[in-house]
Design an enzyme around this catalytic site. Structure first.
Site, PDB file in Angstrom:
ATOM      1  N   GLY A 283       0.660  -1.120  -0.167  1.00 29.78           N
ATOM      2  CA  GLY A 283       0.127  -0.018  -0.205  1.00 29.78           C
ATOM      3  C   GLY A 283       0.607   1.282  -0.132  1.00 29.78           C
ATOM      4  O   GLY A 283       0.452   2.346   0.421  1.00 29.78           O
ATOM      5  N   GLY A 284       2.112   1.251  -0.593  1.00 29.08           N
ATOM      6  CA  GLY A 284       2.931   2.136  -0.651  1.00 29.08           C
ATOM      7  C   GLY A 284       2.728   3.387  -1.656  1.00 29.08           C
ATOM      8  O   GLY A 284       3.257   4.374  -1.552  1.00 29.08           O
TER       9      GLY A 284
ATOM     10  N   GLY B  34      -1.084   7.847   0.536  1.00 31.57           N
ATOM     11  CA  GLY B  34      -1.269   7.956   1.965  1.00 31.57           C
ATOM     12  C   GLY B  34      -0.237   7.883   2.995  1.00 31.57           C
ATOM     13  O   GLY B  34       0.822   8.200   2.727  1.00 31.57           O
ATOM     14  N   LEU B  35      -0.357   7.111   4.044  1.00 30.93           N
ATOM     15  CA  LEU B  35       0.749   7.158   4.952  1.00 30.93           C
ATOM     16  C   LEU B  35       1.882   6.148   4.527  1.00 30.93           C
ATOM     17  O   LEU B  35       3.124   6.458   4.664  1.00 30.93           O
ATOM     18  CB  LEU B  35       0.161   6.209   6.249  1.00 30.93           C
ATOM     19  CG  LEU B  35      -0.920   7.207   6.915  1.00 30.93           C
ATOM     20  CD1 LEU B  35      -1.486   6.575   8.282  1.00 30.93           C
ATOM     21  CD2 LEU B  35      -0.655   8.640   7.005  1.00 30.93           C
TER      22      LEU B  35
ATOM     23  N   ASP C 245      -1.877  -7.781  -5.421  1.00 33.40           N
ATOM     24  CA  ASP C 245      -3.124  -7.895  -4.557  1.00 33.40           C
ATOM     25  C   ASP C 245      -2.564  -8.630  -3.177  1.00 33.40           C
ATOM     26  O   ASP C 245      -2.516  -9.809  -3.328  1.00 33.40           O
ATOM     27  CB  ASP C 245      -4.058  -8.310  -5.328  1.00 33.40           C
ATOM     28  CG  ASP C 245      -5.575  -8.282  -4.320  1.00 33.40           C
ATOM     29  OD1 ASP C 245      -5.247  -8.445  -3.169  1.00 33.40           O
ATOM     30  OD2 ASP C 245      -6.607  -7.946  -4.861  1.00 33.40           O
TER      31      ASP C 245
ATOM     32  N   PHE D 283     -14.326   0.603   5.707  1.00 38.10           N
ATOM     33  CA  PHE D 283     -15.197   1.542   5.408  1.00 38.10           C
ATOM     34  C   PHE D 283     -16.312   1.438   6.674  1.00 38.10           C
ATOM     35  O   PHE D 283     -16.395   0.303   7.161  1.00 38.10           O
ATOM     36  CB  PHE D 283     -16.135   1.343   3.946  1.00 38.10           C
ATOM     37  CG  PHE D 283     -16.666  -0.140   3.799  1.00 38.10           C
ATOM     38  CD1 PHE D 283     -17.666  -0.468   4.541  1.00 38.10           C
ATOM     39  CD2 PHE D 283     -15.835  -1.021   3.008  1.00 38.10           C
ATOM     40  CE1 PHE D 283     -18.111  -1.617   4.147  1.00 38.10           C
ATOM     41  CE2 PHE D 283     -16.423  -2.264   2.945  1.00 38.10           C
ATOM     42  CZ  PHE D 283     -17.340  -2.627   3.420  1.00 38.10           C
TER      43      PHE D 283
ATOM     44  N   TYR E 150      -7.905   0.727  17.772  1.00 37.30           N
ATOM     45  CA  TYR E 150      -9.166   0.048  18.003  1.00 37.30           C
ATOM     46  C   TYR E 150      -8.961  -1.633  17.932  1.00 37.30           C
ATOM     47  O   TYR E 150      -9.850  -2.504  18.081  1.00 37.30           O
ATOM     48  CB  TYR E 150     -10.532   0.466  17.258  1.00 37.30           C
ATOM     49  CG  TYR E 150     -10.444   0.389  15.989  1.00 37.30           C
ATOM     50  CD1 TYR E 150     -10.230  -0.564  15.026  1.00 37.30           C
ATOM     51  CD2 TYR E 150     -10.770   1.656  15.083  1.00 37.30           C
ATOM     52  CE1 TYR E 150     -10.042  -0.646  13.589  1.00 37.30           C
ATOM     53  CE2 TYR E 150     -10.780   1.625  13.866  1.00 37.30           C
ATOM     54  CZ  TYR E 150     -10.478   0.627  13.195  1.00 37.30           C
ATOM     55  OH  TYR E 150     -10.478   0.669  11.853  1.00 37.30           O
TER      56      TYR E 150
ATOM     57  N   LYS F 110      -7.582  -6.145  12.563  1.00 38.83           N
ATOM     58  CA  LYS F 110      -6.339  -5.502  13.116  1.00 38.83           C
ATOM     59  C   LYS F 110      -6.068  -5.979  14.406  1.00 38.83           C
ATOM     60  O   LYS F 110      -4.492  -6.211  14.580  1.00 38.83           O
ATOM     61  CB  LYS F 110      -6.702  -3.759  13.275  1.00 38.83           C
ATOM     62  CG  LYS F 110      -6.786  -3.037  12.062  1.00 38.83           C
ATOM     63  CD  LYS F 110      -5.403  -2.895  11.257  1.00 38.83           C
ATOM     64  CE  LYS F 110      -5.706  -1.755  10.141  1.00 38.83           C
ATOM     65  NZ  LYS F 110      -4.406  -1.542   9.276  1.00 38.83           N
TER      66      LYS F 110
ATOM     67  N   PRO G 170      -1.790   4.336  14.868  1.00 38.14           N
ATOM     68  CA  PRO G 170      -1.868   5.537  14.524  1.00 38.14           C
ATOM     69  C   PRO G 170      -3.422   6.043  14.927  1.00 38.14           C
ATOM     70  O   PRO G 170      -4.218   5.147  14.734  1.00 38.14           O
ATOM     71  CB  PRO G 170      -1.572   5.831  13.189  1.00 38.14           C
ATOM     72  CG  PRO G 170      -1.158   4.607  12.411  1.00 38.14           C
ATOM     73  CD  PRO G 170      -1.617   3.258  13.649  1.00 38.14           C
TER      74      PRO G 170
END
Ligand code: HXC
Ligand code: NAP
Length: 293
Positions: free
Chosen positions: A22-23, A26-27, A73, A105, A156, A171, A197
């Protein structure tokens, strides 16, 4: 020095190769940029090759580093194995895996189909598992030591949260995997850590978690004791430290970077922050009056 300044010495990651899932946005993109500035080679991976190639080109121009874009993926083990091979073929070795890719989401759980729930679990938990197994087994087989895995979770992961239940479930699993492998695979010279985060605004997260007017309700200046959202460089500083050799004795840790947000929600009496200062004289007098024997 300010909190958005760059923290580590310029050569802190020199000679390391880092894979950031996911680079491309965003983060993940922010962390990749800082890793490149610190001298690492970085492979960025996600589903969208065009986006990855754009990010790699932009970051190479900005940093002078080497950034490889690889489509993958993370839900599919064959794609993860191919991505791993491409990275090794290009850079000769990988030292660090950063499991950052995620899907999420907001939704009342009763509105979710089985496939909707699966989709999040598959990206976050199964994707982290696919990458961790592939990279970890290779490090064991080749006896490569001084490697580490950094997983991005969220607060969370331990409190749980309604309306993002698949993400919270996944998570929590990633956090358990982090702590479990920190012990089991330490003997192979691997470290496992996580970052949790709080709110760090990104398009990917905000479009799906605070759409439309919800942005006002999710005003971080109200939810965070420090009254602000996180800056991407703050997260990048922490991530760079945790993947670097400077943190060699940190293993199995989850570092929260949220301005105190989750504790504000958790502390039984934290809502007393709302009590106006002058009212404390009256409250104290009432309490003291009950102390009289
Ligand atoms: C209910 C939904 C839905 C919604 C999708 N689905 N969106 N159900 N409400 N809003 C259902 C679909 O109908 C389908 O089920 C299933 O979910 C899969 O949807 P697809 O669109 O086919 O999936 P896909 O194309 O793989 O896209 C995955 C995605 C998407 C997760 C749905 O949002 C995505 O690509 N996300 C990647 C980036 C991302 O999410 N970034 C944010 C991370 S933020 P059916 O049954 O109809 O087939 C984060 C922050 C945490 O994690 C903490 C913040 C403080
Ligand atoms: P983002 O930009 O949407 O990042 C998610 C990334 O994951 C995207 O680059 C996306 O790229 C990739 N991805 C999604 N599905 C994938 C798949 N199946 N295979 C490979 N890659 C996939 O959102 P972000 O805010 O930067 O989130 C980054 C991480 O931080 C996530 O782990 C998130 O849970 C965590 N986090 C964020 C916040 C926050 O406030 N932003 C707070 C806590 C935790 P493609 O679409 O190209 O595949």
């Amino acid at each position: 020095m300010g909190y958005t300044d760059k923290m580590l010495r310029d050569d802190a990651l020199k000679g390391k190769t880092i894979v950031v899932t996911g680079g491309g946005s965003g983060l993940g993109k922010a962390m990749t940029k800082y890793f490149l500035e610190l001298g690492a080679n970085v492979a960025i991976t996600s589903r969208n090759l065009e986006k990855l190639q754009g990010t790699a080109k932009e970051l190479e121009a900005e940093t002078g580093g080497t950034c490889l874009a690889v489509q993958c993926d993370v839900r599919h083990i064959d794609q993860v194995e191919a991505m791993h091979k491409t990275t090794i073929d290009t850079f000769g070795k990988v030292d660090v895996l950063l499991n950052n890719a995620a899907g999420n989401f907001i939704s009342p759980t009763e509105r979710l189909s089985a496939n909707a729930f699966d989709t999040i679990i598959d990206i976050v938990l199964k994707g982290t598992k696919n990458c961790t197994l592939t990279f970890g087994k290779h490090w064991i087989d080749t006896k490569q030591e001084n490697t580490n895995v950094l997983n991005i979770v969220t607060t969370y992961a331990w409190t749980g949260s309604g309306y993002v239940v698949p993400s919270a479930t996944a998570k929590a699993g990633v956090l358990a995997m982090t702590r479990s492998l920190a012990v089991e695979w330490a003997k192979y010279g691997m470290r496992f850590n996580a970052i949790a985060p709080g709110p760090f605004p990104t398009k990917g997260a905000w479009d799906r978690l605070v759409p439309g007017d919800l942005k006002e309700k999710f005003d971080v200046s109200k939810k965070v004791p420090l009254k602000r959202a996180g800056e991407h460089q703050e997260l990048a500083n922490l991530a760079a430290y945790l993947v670097s050799d400077f943190s060699s004795y940190i293993n199995g840790e989850v570092v929260t970077i949220d301005g105190g947000e989750w504790l504000q929600g958790a502390g039984e009496f934290n809502m007393l922050e709302q009590v106006p200062k002058p009212m404390w004289d009256m409250l104290e007098a009432m309490i003291r009056s009950k102390n009289k024997k």
